[in-house]
Write an enzyme that holds these catalytic residues in place. Structure first.
Site, mmCIF file in Angstrom:
data_model
loop_
_atom_site.group_PDB
_atom_site.id
_atom_site.type_symbol
_atom_site.label_atom_id
_atom_site.label_comp_id
_atom_site.label_asym_id
_atom_site.label_seq_id
_atom_site.Cartn_x
_atom_site.Cartn_y
_atom_site.Cartn_z
ATOM 1 N N ASP A 1 17.582 -22.197 3.676
ATOM 2 C CA ASP A 1 18.408 -23.411 3.714
ATOM 3 C C ASP A 1 17.718 -24.601 4.361
ATOM 4 O O ASP A 1 18.194 -25.730 4.250
ATOM 5 C CB ASP A 1 19.740 -23.132 4.421
ATOM 6 N N GLU B 1 6.143 -22.424 -7.934
ATOM 7 C CA GLU B 1 6.967 -22.468 -6.724
ATOM 8 C C GLU B 1 6.248 -23.278 -5.659
ATOM 9 O O GLU B 1 5.036 -23.095 -5.451
ATOM 10 C CB GLU B 1 7.229 -21.062 -6.157
ATOM 11 N N ASP C 1 23.172 -21.531 8.641
ATOM 12 C CA ASP C 1 24.196 -20.597 8.153
ATOM 13 C C ASP C 1 24.194 -19.256 8.881
ATOM 14 O O ASP C 1 24.923 -18.343 8.494
ATOM 15 C CB ASP C 1 24.033 -20.350 6.649
ATOM 16 N N ASP D 1 8.293 -9.570 -6.322
ATOM 17 C CA ASP D 1 7.288 -10.357 -5.599
ATOM 18 C C ASP D 1 6.090 -9.440 -5.383
ATOM 19 O O ASP D 1 6.127 -8.271 -5.778
ATOM 20 C CB ASP D 1 7.853 -10.900 -4.279
ATOM 21 N N PRO D 2 5.009 -9.926 -4.786
ATOM 22 C CA PRO D 2 3.817 -9.073 -4.664
ATOM 23 C C PRO D 2 4.079 -7.719 -4.009
ATOM 24 O O PRO D 2 3.447 -6.721 -4.373
ATOM 25 C CB PRO D 2 2.873 -9.927 -3.802
ATOM 26 N N ALA D 3 5.021 -7.678 -3.053
ATOM 27 C CA ALA D 3 5.272 -6.424 -2.340
ATOM 28 C C ALA D 3 6.341 -5.572 -3.010
ATOM 29 O O ALA D 3 6.493 -4.396 -2.677
ATOM 30 C CB ALA D 3 5.682 -6.724 -0.900
ATOM 31 N N ASN E 1 15.982 -18.154 9.389
ATOM 32 C CA ASN E 1 15.165 -18.883 8.429
ATOM 33 C C ASN E 1 13.832 -18.178 8.183
ATOM 34 O O ASN E 1 13.221 -17.643 9.108
ATOM 35 C CB ASN E 1 14.884 -20.300 8.925
ATOM 36 N N GLU F 1 5.084 -13.398 -9.751
ATOM 37 C CA GLU F 1 4.074 -13.144 -8.720
ATOM 38 C C GLU F 1 3.458 -11.753 -8.871
ATOM 39 O O GLU F 1 3.589 -10.879 -8.013
ATOM 40 C CB GLU F 1 4.664 -13.333 -7.320
#
Length: 621
Positions: free
Chosen positions: A335, A225, A236, A64-66, A240, A112
Site C-alpha cells: 500500500d 513491473e 492497513d 514468482d522466482p521462489a 509493508n 518471473e
C-alpha cells in the site's frame, strides 16, 4: 479505469491464475484473478481505449522466482500431457476472449520464470535450469506450447517472456536458450525494482540489457513491473514489503516521479523499448488505518481483497502465509508503493504519464498558511483575568484545523483553491472549541469558547467562503472566530460504565456446554468487570463533559482484547463437558471505531462496544 485513461495510461497488465479456489469453492485471495474476473477487467479497460497485457502465471496462485506451483488439475501429468494441457488451456483462453470481443494485445507466458515454471525446477530453485538438460528443454517446450496456441488463434498478440533481477549474464543465457530451442516470442519483459539490488536494478543496466535484446536477439523490450514507495507508513496493519529507505531516490511522491523518469529515459535510449507497467498501482487498503488489520484480514478471507487468504493454505506454502503458527495473510503489503494514497487520492506520478514521452516538469507545490483570529469577545465585562484574550489575537492553526484538514492547504503555486477544498477546510474547522483555563485575580477559573463567525452553519460557511473568495495556493487563508468567556462550573468526577454486546460467538460447532453465550447478549458479568477495571482510569472525568478524541485513543490502547495489541481477554468462568474437557471464552474487540459508535458521549454515559467470543480448550482431565 477512467482516472487511469484521463491520466494518459494506455496499457494495463492483468495477472491470470488457472483455478484460484480451494475444494470448497473459496478463493485464494489476491484479487481472485480467474478467467471471468480478468475478462471483466479487460472489458473495462477496453471501454477507455486501453490495450491489454494478460500475464499468464500458469499456476493457481502467485508465481514468482521462489514459487512456481503447478495447477492442481495438472499435477502428476507426464511431460507430454503437461505440454498438451498448456496448449489446450491457452487455446481456450484466447478463444474465450475473442468470443467476448476482447483483443489480447500482449501475453506474458509465465511470471518471473528466471528459475523455472510449472514445477520445472532444480533442487531448491537456486540452480539455474536454463543451462541444465533436460530442464531447459522441458521448460522451453512448455513455453512453445503456449506460444503455438497464440500463434494459431491470435497472430497479432505480442508474446513476452518475463524474467527478473536484471543481470546481463543471466538474461543472455536465458535468451540464448530460448533461441537454441526455437521459442517463438516477440518481447523480453523484465521486472525492475531499484529498491531490490541496485547493482542490476539501475537505469544504465536496463538500457544495456535492452540493447542486447535488440542487437543480439532481435527482440523488443518492456518493463513488466516497477514501483517506488511514496511513504514508509503502514496504512492497513499488514507489514509493508518495503519498510525502509532504499536510497537512490527519495521516499515520497517526488521520489516516484524521479524513479520512473530515470527508467523511461533508459527505455527510450533504444528504439526497441516499448514502455513500462507499474505494479501494483491501485492496491490501497480496504479500510485505511494501521489498527484495522483484523478487518482487512477478514475482508481478505471473505472477499479476496488481501494479498492472500487463509483458504489458500494447502496449495500455497505455509512459509508464505503463516508466521509462528498463525495466519499472516490478508491486507496489502504494497500500500505504500501505489499511485494513490491510502484514501484513494491520485499521487503526482499519475500526472506524469502524459509527459513521459514528450517531457514533463512537475509544477511546484506550496502550502498556504492560515490566519485564525478573534474578531469579537463576549461576556468579558467586569472580569479581571490574568493575561486575558484580546480582539485580533492570533490563534494556533493546529488547535483549530487537524492535520488532514491542513492537507487541503497544499496545492500548485498560484492556482485557485477550489470551493470543494475550501468547504473541506471549513468542515474540519473546530466550532465551539474550548480554550485552556484562565483565572481571575481572585482565583476563579474561566475558559473561552470559540465560535466560527455567523449564526447558522450555512451562514458560517458563507462568511468563510466570502472571506477567501479567489484565494490561491501560496496566499494566506483567513478564519474569523468570536470568543465567549465562560466561568467554569464545579462538577463531580464520574466513571463511564462499559456495556459489552457480543456480535459473534465461535467454537460451539462440536462442543456442548451448559449455558453457552449467544450473539446479542452481554458479556459475562465477571468478565465485564475485568474490562471495566482496565479502563476505569481512562473513562473517569468531569460529569457531563464530552469525552474527547484523545481519550478514545487512550481507551483503544487500554481496553483488553485488541488484536496484536493487548491480546485476547480470557474469561474467568470454566465450562466442563461430560467428557472431562475444560473450556473458557476468549474475547476479541470488534468495534472498529469506538468513538464513532459512541458519538458525543459524555463522562458518566455508558460506552457501548462489541466483542466476539471464542470458546477455547484449556485442558483435558
Amino acid at each position: 479505469m477512467k482516472v487511469l485513461s484521463d491520466a494518459g495510461v494506455n496499457y494495463i497488465r492483468i495477472r491470470l491464475w488457472v483455478d484460484p479456489y480451494n475444494a470448497a469453492g473459496q478463493s485464494y485471495g489476491g484479487g481472485i484473478d480467474d478467467e471471468a474476473t480478468v475478462l471483466q477487467i479487460a472489458k473495462d479497460a477496453k471501454k477507455y481505449g486501453m490495450k491489454v497485457l494478460i500475464g499468464l502465471h500458469y499456476s493457481d496462485f502467485w508465481a514468482d522466482p521462489a514459487t512456481q506451483i503447478i495447477p492442481k488439475q495438472w499435477k502428476g501429468l507426464s511431460d507430454e500431457d503437461l505440454n498438451t494441457e498448456v496448449y489446450l488451456y491457452t487455446k481456450k483462453l484466447v478463444n474465450d476472449f475473442k468470443q467476448a470481443g476482447v483483443t489480447i494485445d500482449m501475453a506474458q507466458l509465465g511470471n518471473e520464470i528466471t528459475k523455472g515454471m510449472l514445477g520445472v525446477r532444480m533442487g531448491n530453485g537456486d540452480i539455474n535450469v536454463w543451462k541444465n538438460e533436460p530442464y531447459d528443454t522441458k521448460l522451453t517446450n512448455l513455453l512453445k506450447s503456449a506460444s503455438q496456441a497464440f500463434r494459431e488463434s491470435s497472430k497479432d498478440t505480442q508474446l513476452a517472456v518475463h524474467i527478473e533481477t536484471p543481470n546481463m549474464y543471466n538474461y543472455d543465457l536465458i535468451m540464448n536458450s530460448l533461441k537454441t530451442h526455437c521459442m517463438d516470442y516477440d518481447v523480453l519483459a523484465s521486472s525492475y525494482y531499484p529498491f531490490w539490488g541496485w547493482g542490476g536494478n539501475n537505469p544504465d543496466n536496463i538500457a544495456n540489457i535492452e540493447k542486447m535484446a535488440k542487437d543480439k536477439y532481435g527482440k523488443k523490450f518492456v518493463i513488466a513491473e516497477t514501483g517506488w514507495p511514496f511513504t514508509l507508513q503502514n496504512s492497513d496493519g499488514t507489514p509493508n514489503n518495503i519498510s525502509y529507505d532504499p536510497g537512490h531516490y527519495q521516499v515520497g511522491p517526488q521520489g516516484q516521479v524521479d524513479e520512473m523518469s530515470a527508467m523511461y529515459k533508459a527505455i527510450l535510449s533504444n528504439d526497441n523499448g516499448l514502455g513500462a507497467f507499474y505494479w501494483e498501482l491501485a492496491w490501497i487498503p480496504v479500510k485505511a488505518g494501521w489498527d484495522n488489520w483484523q478487518y482487512n484480514k477478514l475482508m481478505g478471507d471473505v472477499a479476496g481483497t488481501g494479498w492472500a487468504s487463509i483458504t489458500s493454505r494447502g496449495y500455497y506454502p505455509d512459509s508464505k502465509i503463516m508466521y509462528e503458527g498463525k495466519s499472516a495473510s490478508g491486507g496489502t503489503s504494497w500500500d505504500n508503493n501505489t499511485l494513490f494514497d491510502d484514501q484513494g487520492h491520485p499521487l503526482q506520478l499519475l500526472m506524469m504519464y502524459k509527459g513521459f514521452l514528450n517531457g514533463y516538469e512537475s509544477p511546484a507545490n506550496v502550502t498556504s498558511s492560515a490566519d485564525i483570529r478573534v474578531t469579537k469577545i463576549f461576556n468579558n465585562d467586569n472580569v479581571n483575568l490574568v493575561n486575558p484574550l484580546k480582539i485580533n489575537d492570533q490563534l494556533n492553526v493546529s488547535d483549530f484545523l487537524s492535520d488532514s484538514g491542513q492537507e487541503y492547504l497544499n496545492g500548485i503555486t498560484g492556482t485557485k483553491i477550489s470551493d470543494a477544498s475550501l468547504k473541506a477546510i471549513f468542515n474540519d474547522l473546530q466550532d465551539r472549541k474550548q480554550s485552556k483555563t484562565y483565572t481571575d485575580k481572585d482565583g476563579n477559573k474561566y475558559h473561552y469558547e470559540f465560535w466560527l463567525d455567523g449564526q447558522t452553519t450555512a451562514e458560517k460557511l458563507n462568511n468563510f467562503l466570502k472571506l477567501n473568495s479567489g484565494m490561491k495556493y501560496g496566499e494566506t487563508l483567513k478564519v474569523n472566530y468570536t470568543a465567549t468567556l465562560v466561568k467554569d462550573k464545579e462538577v463531580p468526577t464520574v466513571t463511564s460504565p462499559v456495556h459489552v454486546t457480543l456480535n459473534k460467538v465461535y467454537g460451539l460447532n462440536n462442543v456442548t456446554i451448559d449455558s453457552p453465550l449467544t450473539v446479542g447478549e452481554s458479556m459475562l458479568a465477571e468478565d465485564l468487570a475485568n474490562v471495566q477495571k482496565a479502563v476505569n482510569n481512562v473513562l473517569t472525568g468531569a460529569q457531563g463533559t464530552t469525552i474527547s478524541g484523545e481519550t478514545f485513543k487512550n481507551l483503544q490502547k487500554a481496553i483488553p482484547g485488541v488484536y496484536n495489541a493487548t491480546g485476547a481477554l480470557e474469561g474467568i468462568k470454566v465450562y466442563t463437558t461430560d467428557t472431562g474437557n475444560h473450556y473458557i471464552y476468549e474475547y476479541w474487540l470488534t468495534t472498529d471505531d469506538i468513538q464513532g459508535a459512541n458519538k458525543d458521549v459524555k463522562f458518566g454515559d455508558p460506552i457501548n462496544v462489541t466483542y466476539s467470543a471464542s470458546l477455547k480448550w484449556v485442558k483435558t482431565a
